[in-house]
Design a protein around this motif. Sequence first.
Motif, PDB file in Angstrom:
ATOM      1  N   GLU A   1      -5.339  -2.673  -8.009  1.00  0.00           N
ATOM      2  CA  GLU A   1      -6.382  -1.761  -7.555  1.00  0.00           C
ATOM      3  C   GLU A   1      -7.344  -2.459  -6.596  1.00  0.00           C
ATOM      4  O   GLU A   1      -7.771  -1.885  -5.593  1.00  0.00           O
ATOM      5  CB  GLU A   1      -7.149  -1.197  -8.752  1.00  0.00           C
ATOM      6  CG  GLU A   1      -6.335  -0.226  -9.600  1.00  0.00           C
ATOM      7  CD  GLU A   1      -7.081   0.209 -10.854  1.00  0.00           C
ATOM      8  OE1 GLU A   1      -8.217  -0.272 -11.066  1.00  0.00           O
ATOM      9  OE2 GLU A   1      -6.528   1.029 -11.606  1.00  0.00           O
TER      10      GLU A   1
ATOM     11  N   LYS B   1      -7.127  -0.952   2.140  1.00  0.00           N
ATOM     12  CA  LYS B   1      -7.524   0.236   2.906  1.00  0.00           C
ATOM     13  C   LYS B   1      -8.644  -0.113   3.884  1.00  0.00           C
ATOM     14  O   LYS B   1      -8.681   0.408   5.008  1.00  0.00           O
ATOM     15  CB  LYS B   1      -7.964   1.348   1.960  1.00  0.00           C
ATOM     16  CG  LYS B   1      -6.862   1.916   1.082  1.00  0.00           C
ATOM     17  CD  LYS B   1      -5.738   2.541   1.891  1.00  0.00           C
ATOM     18  CE  LYS B   1      -6.112   3.831   2.547  1.00  0.00           C
ATOM     19  NZ  LYS B   1      -4.966   4.487   3.227  1.00  0.00           N
TER      20      LYS B   1
ATOM     21  N   ALA C   1       2.198   1.726  -3.474  1.00  0.00           N
ATOM     22  CA  ALA C   1       1.122   2.224  -4.344  1.00  0.00           C
ATOM     23  C   ALA C   1       0.888   3.715  -4.138  1.00  0.00           C
ATOM     24  O   ALA C   1       0.629   4.455  -5.091  1.00  0.00           O
ATOM     25  CB  ALA C   1      -0.162   1.442  -4.062  1.00  0.00           C
ATOM     26  N   GLU C   2       0.990   4.178  -2.896  1.00  0.00           N
ATOM     27  CA  GLU C   2       0.742   5.583  -2.596  1.00  0.00           C
ATOM     28  C   GLU C   2       1.926   6.475  -2.956  1.00  0.00           C
ATOM     29  O   GLU C   2       1.741   7.633  -3.333  1.00  0.00           O
ATOM     30  CB  GLU C   2       0.398   5.739  -1.110  1.00  0.00           C
ATOM     31  CG  GLU C   2      -0.976   5.144  -0.773  1.00  0.00           C
ATOM     32  CD  GLU C   2      -1.192   4.911   0.709  1.00  0.00           C
ATOM     33  OE1 GLU C   2      -0.274   5.232   1.497  1.00  0.00           O
ATOM     34  OE2 GLU C   2      -2.270   4.407   1.092  1.00  0.00           O
TER      35      GLU C   2
ATOM     36  N   MET D   1       0.825  -1.207   0.000  1.00  0.00           N
ATOM     37  CA  MET D   1       0.000   0.000   0.000  1.00  0.00           C
ATOM     38  C   MET D   1       0.862   1.262   0.000  1.00  0.00           C
ATOM     39  O   MET D   1       0.536   2.251  -0.655  1.00  0.00           O
ATOM     40  CB  MET D   1      -0.950  -0.009   1.202  1.00  0.00           C
ATOM     41  CG  MET D   1      -2.030  -1.080   1.083  1.00  0.00           C
ATOM     42  SD  MET D   1      -2.899  -1.403   2.626  1.00  0.00           S
ATOM     43  CE  MET D   1      -3.574   0.198   2.981  1.00  0.00           C
TER      44      MET D   1
ATOM     45  N   LEU E   1      -0.499   0.812 -10.078  1.00  0.00           N
ATOM     46  CA  LEU E   1      -1.344  -0.352  -9.835  1.00  0.00           C
ATOM     47  C   LEU E   1      -1.929  -0.867 -11.137  1.00  0.00           C
ATOM     48  O   LEU E   1      -2.387  -0.079 -11.975  1.00  0.00           O
ATOM     49  CB  LEU E   1      -2.494   0.019  -8.892  1.00  0.00           C
ATOM     50  CG  LEU E   1      -2.125   0.423  -7.465  1.00  0.00           C
ATOM     51  CD1 LEU E   1      -3.357   0.965  -6.744  1.00  0.00           C
ATOM     52  CD2 LEU E   1      -1.543  -0.753  -6.700  1.00  0.00           C
TER      53      LEU E   1
ATOM     54  N   TYR F   1      -5.451  -3.045  -3.302  1.00  0.00           N
ATOM     55  CA  TYR F   1      -5.256  -1.780  -2.583  1.00  0.00           C
ATOM     56  C   TYR F   1      -6.556  -1.320  -1.934  1.00  0.00           C
ATOM     57  O   TYR F   1      -6.565  -0.910  -0.765  1.00  0.00           O
ATOM     58  CB  TYR F   1      -4.743  -0.701  -3.544  1.00  0.00           C
ATOM     59  CG  TYR F   1      -4.571   0.643  -2.871  1.00  0.00           C
ATOM     60  CD1 TYR F   1      -3.455   0.914  -2.078  1.00  0.00           C
ATOM     61  CD2 TYR F   1      -5.537   1.634  -2.998  1.00  0.00           C
ATOM     62  CE1 TYR F   1      -3.297   2.133  -1.447  1.00  0.00           C
ATOM     63  CE2 TYR F   1      -5.386   2.853  -2.368  1.00  0.00           C
ATOM     64  CZ  TYR F   1      -4.269   3.102  -1.596  1.00  0.00           C
ATOM     65  OH  TYR F   1      -4.130   4.323  -0.958  1.00  0.00           O
TER      66      TYR F   1
END
Length: 298
Positions: free
Chosen positions: A61, A68, A12-13, A9, A56, A64
């Motif tokens: 996606e 979250k 990805a961010e 994560m 992603l 992720y």
Amino acid sequence: MDQSLLVFMTVAEKHNFTRAAEALHMTQPAVSQHIQALENSIGTKLLDRSNKHVRLNKAGEIVYRHGKEIEGLYTRMQRLVDDLMHTASGTLSIGASYTFGEYVLPHAIAYLQHHYPLIKPTITIGNTKEISSLVAGGQLDIGIVEGALEHDKLHAESLARDLMYVVTSSSHRFGKDEDVSAASLRQETWIVREEGSGTREVTERMFLEQGLNPSSRMEFGSTQIIKESVEAGLGISLLSHWAVRKEISLGTISKLTIGGKPVEREFSLLTQHHQQHTKAAEVFIGILRKRKGWPEQA
């Protein structure tokens, strides 16, 4: 929370392995190993890599988005355990639609901070769809939105009645009046919010109920610019009393009813179905229900 999922994560961010490694205080090879382990566990690649960026893919996606939600559940679990031994404290994530979030919520937060300084709130402002989605996904503890809402993951509770008035400049020909007929407003220039706004939805409903079909309209994307435009004499609008109470007290804007009554709408409190609230959330929900610290509507 699973370390490999947390690393994924972060990558990805940050869109970059090096920046993710710095944020996690890890080496870049360690980050790569965690990503490889997660991809092996899932059974597919999750990231599209280039020399400069990491993005992603479709599978990524999905992972992720659910990651979250897992992160939100893990955080709530930890806070609930902490609550067993401590007074109300910790983070509290609150979302609200624009009118409530900008004109009412700050007063409730000020009351919360005065009486419960160990609670640390974070605020997200968005439209009803955005806020409800974040509450349903566990990324917000509480949401306050305009109107009633049906959602299979959410419990909606009627929270407050909002009174809305036709507002004009104090120098407008109706500026000294308290009530007008719908017919007298047909030739006015109306300033309305954008499509998708809760205020716009109520305005359109009022037009329909009163038989109004203004030929002259201006559409603006925020309540603040509408207030400034009304004060400048560009037109009239329908706004919440909460949004214009200061201008009314200063005498720069006048409020009118149509047929002797303001337009009414409801605000709803959103929480997840069967959600066990933290003490911080319980405290703030109690403040909202009792309207402690709220500005009053006249």
